[in-house]
Design an enzyme around this catalytic site. Structure first.
Site, PDB file in Angstrom:
ATOM      1  N   ASP A  62       0.889  -1.169   0.000  1.00 50.51           N
ATOM      2  CA  ASP A  62       0.000   0.000   0.000  1.00 50.51           C
ATOM      3  C   ASP A  62       0.922   1.213   0.000  1.00 50.51           C
ATOM      4  OD1 ASP A  62      -1.556   2.219   0.643  1.00 50.51           O
ATOM      5  OD2 ASP A  62      -2.900   1.070   1.944  1.00 50.51           O
TER       6      ASP A  62
ATOM      7  N   ASN B 137       3.254   3.095 -10.587  1.00 44.35           N
ATOM      8  CA  ASN B 137       2.033   3.159 -11.403  1.00 44.35           C
ATOM      9  C   ASN B 137       0.769   3.418 -10.584  1.00 44.35           C
ATOM     10  OD1 ASN B 137       0.208   2.244 -13.826  1.00 44.35           O
ATOM     11  ND2 ASN B 137      -0.315   0.895 -12.108  1.00 44.35           N
TER      12      ASN B 137
ATOM     13  N   TYR C  68      -6.746  15.544  -8.899  1.00 39.90           N
ATOM     14  CA  TYR C  68      -6.059  14.574  -9.765  1.00 39.90           C
ATOM     15  C   TYR C  68      -5.040  15.225 -10.696  1.00 39.90           C
ATOM     16  CZ  TYR C  68      -5.199  10.800 -13.075  1.00 39.90           C
ATOM     17  OH  TYR C  68      -4.579   9.860 -13.871  1.00 39.90           O
TER      18      TYR C  68
ATOM     19  N   LYS D  31      -0.676  15.101 -10.622  1.00 35.59           N
ATOM     20  CA  LYS D  31       0.246  14.632 -11.659  1.00 35.59           C
ATOM     21  C   LYS D  31       1.250  15.740 -12.022  1.00 35.59           C
ATOM     22  CE  LYS D  31      -1.503  10.472 -12.081  1.00 35.59           C
ATOM     23  NZ  LYS D  31      -0.772   9.259 -11.659  1.00 35.59           N
TER      24      LYS D  31
ATOM     25  N   THR E 111     -10.015   1.849 -18.247  1.00 38.08           N
ATOM     26  CA  THR E 111      -9.731   1.122 -17.001  1.00 38.08           C
ATOM     27  C   THR E 111     -10.764   1.538 -15.952  1.00 38.08           C
ATOM     28  OG1 THR E 111      -8.336   2.851 -16.033  1.00 38.08           O
ATOM     29  CG2 THR E 111      -7.216   1.252 -17.472  1.00 38.08           C
TER      30      THR E 111
END
Ligand code: NAP
Length: 241
Positions: free
Chosen positions: A61, A88, A164, A168, A199
């Site tokens: 984790d 990832n 989000y 990044k 996904t």
């Protein structure tokens, strides 16, 4: 015969991470399948092994110090070193995510996973990476983290997201700082954008397959010793910061 390469992929139980593990495994590499849920991890490992991959499960984790330290010990016992780390694992935090009403807890979870998680795992694995002849680190970023694209009118950069996309961007900035610090070592570290892939992360709305998304990470995992570091790539080439 050359020595078998050892890779660790975080969030490898499904989606793009699974396909990165499958792709590296198809090259004959031993692949640590980093995943936090035991059942999902073991299912992925079994599926990879059935496909001929030398896969091993790594309980991991990325938000948990003890879990990450245990993962590093497991890789050390299994292989004694690490050649490639693919960071990832990632979360969006859910949408909508407008900055004017985002929940601070969402911000914390997303940054904890997508940025601090990468730093936590990277730093725990660095002693093992330093034992490799050609260590590579690939940080799975996203084109939505490109401030150039975000600030270009009309560019396709997904929904407004306070957590989000900036996570990044933050990850990209951290990748550059690692590259600067590690510039006098043989460790190459780069960020990758997989494109918009179908996904769980996006309710399978992406128009690319997870396997297509995995290709750029696999390419960066196999960079030659004189390859780039501190850069951001997608299939088509360099992504602007
Ligand atoms: P996904 O199918 O949702 O997979 C995400 C993976 O990350 C899962 O294995 C998940 O594990 C794992 N994960 C999440 N939090 C974790 C934690 N705290 N510790 C360990 N593992 C954790 O998403 P994906 O599309 O394959 O995404 C993979 C990466 O690509 C992410 O970094 C994402 O931001 C990036 N990306 C994806 C797209 C896209 O279009 N799909 C585009 C650009 C970038 P569980 O199964 O336990 O939740």
């Amino acid at each position: 015969m050359s020595e078998q390469q050892i890779a660790l992929v975080t969030g490898a139980n499904k989606g793009i991470g699974y396909e990165i593990a499958a792709g590296l495994g198809a090259l004959g590499w031993a692949v640590g399948v980093g995943a936090r849920d035991e059942g999902r991890r073991e299912t992925a490992v079994e599926k990879l092994r059935a496909a001929g991959v030398d896969a091993f499960g790594v309980a991991l984790d990325v938000t948990d110090d003890a879990s990450v330290e245990a993962a590093a010990r497991l890789v050390e016992e299994r292989a004694g070193r690490l050649d490639v780390l693919v960071n990832n694992a990632g979360v969006t935090g859910g949408m909508p995510q407008e900055p004017t009403r985002v929940d601070p807890e969402t911000m914390r979870t997303v940054v904890e996973t997508n940025v601090i998680g990468v730093i936590r795992v990277t730093n725990a694995m660095l002693p093992l990476l330093r034992r490799s002849a050609s260590p590579r680190i690939v940080n799975m970023s996203s084109g939505v983290g490109s401030l150039t694209r975000q600030s270009t009118p009309g560019a396709e950069t997904g929904p407004i997201s306070a957590a989000y996309s900036p996570s990044k961007t933050f990850l990209n900035a951290v990748t550059v700082q690692y590259a600067k610090e590690l510039g006098d070592t043989n460790i190459l570290i780069n960020a990758a954008c997989p494109g918009y892939c179908a996904t769980d992360l996006n309710g399978f709305r992406g128009f690319r397959t997870a396997e297509q998304g995995a290709a750029i990470a696999i390419r960066l995992a196999r960079l030659p010793d004189d390859g780039p570091t501190g850069a951001f790539f997608e299939d088509a080439g360099v992504v602007p910061w």
